[in-house]
Design an enzyme around this catalytic site. Structure first.
Site, PDB file in Angstrom:
ATOM      1  N   GLY A 244      -5.070   6.671  -2.143  1.00  0.00           N
ATOM      2  CA  GLY A 244      -4.626   5.569  -3.018  1.00  0.00           C
ATOM      3  C   GLY A 244      -5.595   4.414  -3.007  1.00  0.00           C
TER       4      GLY A 244
ATOM      5  CE1 TYR B  51       7.790   5.258  -4.799  1.00  0.00           C
ATOM      6  CE2 TYR B  51       9.356   3.561  -4.164  1.00  0.00           C
ATOM      7  CZ  TYR B  51       8.061   4.009  -4.264  1.00  0.00           C
ATOM      8  OH  TYR B  51       7.030   3.223  -3.829  1.00  0.00           O
TER       9      TYR B  51
ATOM     10  CE  LYS C  95       8.450 -16.309 -19.270  1.00  0.00           C
ATOM     11  NZ  LYS C  95       9.662 -15.639 -18.807  1.00  0.00           N
TER      12      LYS C  95
ATOM     13  CD1 TRP D 256      14.173 -13.700 -19.532  1.00  0.00           C
ATOM     14  CD2 TRP D 256      14.839 -11.656 -18.879  1.00  0.00           C
ATOM     15  NE1 TRP D 256      13.755 -12.804 -20.476  1.00  0.00           N
ATOM     16  CE2 TRP D 256      14.145 -11.546 -20.106  1.00  0.00           C
ATOM     17  CE3 TRP D 256      15.341 -10.509 -18.268  1.00  0.00           C
ATOM     18  CZ2 TRP D 256      13.958 -10.316 -20.731  1.00  0.00           C
ATOM     19  CZ3 TRP D 256      15.146  -9.290 -18.890  1.00  0.00           C
ATOM     20  CH2 TRP D 256      14.465  -9.206 -20.118  1.00  0.00           C
TER      21      TRP D 256
HETATM   22  N1  LIG Z   1       2.976  -2.546  -4.857  1.00  0.00           N
HETATM   23  C1  LIG Z   1       4.058  -2.882  -4.190  1.00  0.00           C
HETATM   24  O1  LIG Z   1       4.728  -3.911  -4.472  1.00  0.00           O
HETATM   25  C2  LIG Z   1       4.517  -2.020  -3.021  1.00  0.00           C
HETATM   26  C3  LIG Z   1       5.599  -2.494  -2.251  1.00  0.00           C
HETATM   27  C4  LIG Z   1       6.036  -1.706  -1.190  1.00  0.00           C
HETATM   28  C5  LIG Z   1       5.420  -0.498  -0.914  1.00  0.00           C
HETATM   29  N2  LIG Z   1       4.381  -0.077  -1.677  1.00  0.00           N
HETATM   30  C6  LIG Z   1       3.789   1.238  -1.332  1.00  0.00           C
HETATM   31  O2  LIG Z   1       2.394   1.119  -1.144  1.00  0.00           O
HETATM   32  C7  LIG Z   1       1.737   2.311  -1.588  1.00  0.00           C
HETATM   33  C8  LIG Z   1       0.644   1.936  -2.585  1.00  0.00           C
HETATM   34  O3  LIG Z   1       1.206   1.245  -3.681  1.00  0.00           O
HETATM   35  P1  LIG Z   1       0.304   0.573  -4.824  1.00  0.00           P
HETATM   36  O4  LIG Z   1       1.067  -0.558  -5.379  1.00  0.00           O
HETATM   37  O5  LIG Z   1      -1.088   0.368  -4.314  1.00  0.00           O
HETATM   38  O6  LIG Z   1       0.288   1.757  -5.928  1.00  0.00           O
HETATM   39  P2  LIG Z   1      -0.618   1.886  -7.229  1.00  0.00           P
HETATM   40  O7  LIG Z   1      -1.379   0.636  -7.495  1.00  0.00           O
HETATM   41  O8  LIG Z   1       0.251   2.443  -8.314  1.00  0.00           O
HETATM   42  O9  LIG Z   1      -1.673   3.021  -6.812  1.00  0.00           O
HETATM   43  C9  LIG Z   1      -1.275   4.343  -6.610  1.00  0.00           C
HETATM   44  C10 LIG Z   1      -2.434   5.100  -6.009  1.00  0.00           C
HETATM   45  O10 LIG Z   1      -2.000   6.450  -5.752  1.00  0.00           O
HETATM   46  C11 LIG Z   1      -3.001   7.329  -6.191  1.00  0.00           C
HETATM   47  N3  LIG Z   1      -2.426   8.621  -6.599  1.00  0.00           N
HETATM   48  C12 LIG Z   1      -1.390   8.829  -7.442  1.00  0.00           C
HETATM   49  N4  LIG Z   1      -1.192  10.162  -7.596  1.00  0.00           N
HETATM   50  C13 LIG Z   1      -2.140  10.795  -6.847  1.00  0.00           C
HETATM   51  C14 LIG Z   1      -2.453  12.152  -6.600  1.00  0.00           C
HETATM   52  N5  LIG Z   1      -1.764  13.166  -7.165  1.00  0.00           N
HETATM   53  N6  LIG Z   1      -3.481  12.439  -5.769  1.00  0.00           N
HETATM   54  C15 LIG Z   1      -4.205  11.439  -5.197  1.00  0.00           C
HETATM   55  N7  LIG Z   1      -3.937  10.122  -5.382  1.00  0.00           N
HETATM   56  C16 LIG Z   1      -2.925   9.812  -6.199  1.00  0.00           C
HETATM   57  C17 LIG Z   1      -3.665   6.641  -7.386  1.00  0.00           C
HETATM   58  O11 LIG Z   1      -4.960   7.172  -7.517  1.00  0.00           O
HETATM   59  P3  LIG Z   1      -5.740   7.276  -8.955  1.00  0.00           P
HETATM   60  O12 LIG Z   1      -5.828   5.881  -9.493  1.00  0.00           O
HETATM   61  O13 LIG Z   1      -7.074   7.855  -8.620  1.00  0.00           O
HETATM   62  O14 LIG Z   1      -4.900   8.168  -9.810  1.00  0.00           O
HETATM   63  C18 LIG Z   1      -3.659   5.181  -6.914  1.00  0.00           C
HETATM   64  O15 LIG Z   1      -4.810   4.936  -6.152  1.00  0.00           O
HETATM   65  C19 LIG Z   1       2.836   3.208  -2.170  1.00  0.00           C
HETATM   66  O16 LIG Z   1       3.239   4.122  -1.195  1.00  0.00           O
HETATM   67  C20 LIG Z   1       3.974   2.236  -2.454  1.00  0.00           C
HETATM   68  O17 LIG Z   1       5.226   2.855  -2.366  1.00  0.00           O
HETATM   69  C21 LIG Z   1       3.900  -0.809  -2.725  1.00  0.00           C
END
Ligand SMILES: NC(=O)c1ccc[n+]([C@@H]2O[C@H](COP(=O)([O-])OP(=O)(O)OC[C@H]3O[C@@H](n4cnc5c(N)ncnc54)[C@H](OP(=O)(O)O)[C@@H]3O)[C@@H](O)[C@H]2O)c1
Length: 305
Positions: free
Chosen positions: A7, A132, A184, A199
């Site tokens: 990721g 999820y 915004k 909102w």
């Molecule tokens: N953002 C938040 O607010 C938040 C809060 C709590 C927990 N988290 C957790 O933190 C983690 C990262 O979140 P994020 O916000 O950084 O997510 P994100 O920005 O949506 O990024 C998702 C990443 O996963 C990779 N990915 C998706 N499908 C894949 C596959 N089949 N094989 C290999 N890589 C794959 C994508 O790679 P590509 O771009 O190369 O496709 C991308 O790098 C997740 O587990 C999420 O649940 C996030």
């Protein structure tokens, strides 16, 4: 250490790579095109070829409520498969250190008070993102089981609260609250508007952690792996009302108008706050104030424009 960061192109992954201590390590940062984590044979082969010393598993299928409700199968299966493939391949190739990312949706929906790590699996999940959440819980339990069966494997799960920061998604179609507020307010400033709509009443409380602080906790974990608890919240530990987020963001953006509330619009959940005592005992706390975090995020937004 040679660290495999899955990721790496995501918001969490990029903030980890931007951390000042990141240069102390060698990073393997394959994209999903280079390493599809849904395919176990490819994943296993990658581990055998590259032999990382540690893994940070930050890849996932991540999305908002609409996407989660529309595609619960994909959210469950993809997150489960990615987590299972990464953890099992790591264990089978002798990787002893791994950090897995959970999410606060792992907690029961009707939890009273702050969400503490021991509350996982004590109640019904929020139905809108149950698939999820089930995947996240299963992978966290798998990390724990692997360590129980083989104590050399230190596979730990951290549970971040909602995040904001550089590399967030600002497109209003996909954005979460903070990037939406920044966008915004910036537009209102540019257009000289004298009022911006909020909102609901704006009294709902929200906890958002600056993504650079999460990266900081991950770096600390890499340097203090043995003492990192096997399941640990990484949150702010306190929250702000939606109105406060607007007010502080307005100062950062330089929007000088007022606000009005559309009470016909939904406010969402009243409160969801993580219990950060375990992280504090471990010796970590967030380093950025809301003002600093918002200022860095706004700067990122302006650079993108
Ligand atoms: N953002 C938040 O607010 C938040 C809060 C709590 C927990 N988290 C957790 O933190 C983690 C990262 O979140 P994020 O916000 O950084 O997510 P994100 O920005 O949506 O990024 C998702 C990443 O996963 C990779 N990915 C998706 N499908 C894949 C596959 N089949 N094989 C290999 N890589 C794959 C994508 O790679 P590509 O771009 O190369 O496709 C991308 O790098 C997740 O587990 C999420 O649940 C996030």
């Amino acid at each position: 250490m040679k660290i495999l960061l899955t990721g790496a192109s995501g918001m969490v992954g990029r903030n980890i790579q931007d951390h000042p201590s990141a240069s102390e390590h060698d990073w393997l940062t394959p994209s999903s095109a280079a390493l599809n984590l849904l395919d176990y044979r490819t994943v296993k082969q990658y581990f055998e070829t590259h032999r990382p010393d540690a893994v940070i598993h930050a890849a996932g299928r991540v999305g908002g409520i609409q996407a989660n409700m529309r595609e619960p199968v994909r959210f469950l299966v993809d997150n489960l498969d990615m987590g299972r493939n990464v953890l099992i391949a790591a264990a089978e190739t002798g990787v002893t250190r791994l950090i897995n990312f959970g999410s606060t949706c792992m907690y029961p929906k009707d939890q009273q008070g702050a969400l503490a790590e021991d509350d996982v699996l004590t109640g019904m999940l929020e139905p809108t993102n149950e698939g999820y959440a089930l995947a996240k819980i299963t992978v966290a339990r798998l990390a724990d089981y692997l360590g129980r069966e083989n104590p050399q494997l230190q596979y730990k799960t951290v549970i971040p609260c909602n995040l904001y920061g550089p590399y967030d998604k600002f497109d209003p179609r996909w954005s979460h609250m903070i990037p939406a507020v920044i966008h915004k307010l910036h537009q209102a400033k540019q257009q000289g508007l004298d009022s911006v709509e909020i909102w609901g009443t704006g009294q709902a409380r929200r906890e958002f952690l600056y993504a650079g602080d999460l990266a900081d906790a991950v770096m600390r974990a890499l340097a203090n792996f043995e003492s990192l608890p096997s399941l640990m919240n990484i949150g702010l530990g306190h929250d702000y009302t939606v109105n406060q987020y607007y007010e502080i963001a307005a100062k950062v953006v330089g929007y000088q108008g007022g606000f009005h509330h559309d009470l016909s619009k939904p406010t969402g959940m009243q409160r969801k706050l993580s219990d950060t005592r375990r992280a504090a005992e471990w010796g970590w706390q967030p380093g950025h104030s809301l003002e600093q975090g918002l200022a860095n995020t706004y700067q990122y937004y302006l650079n993108q424009l």
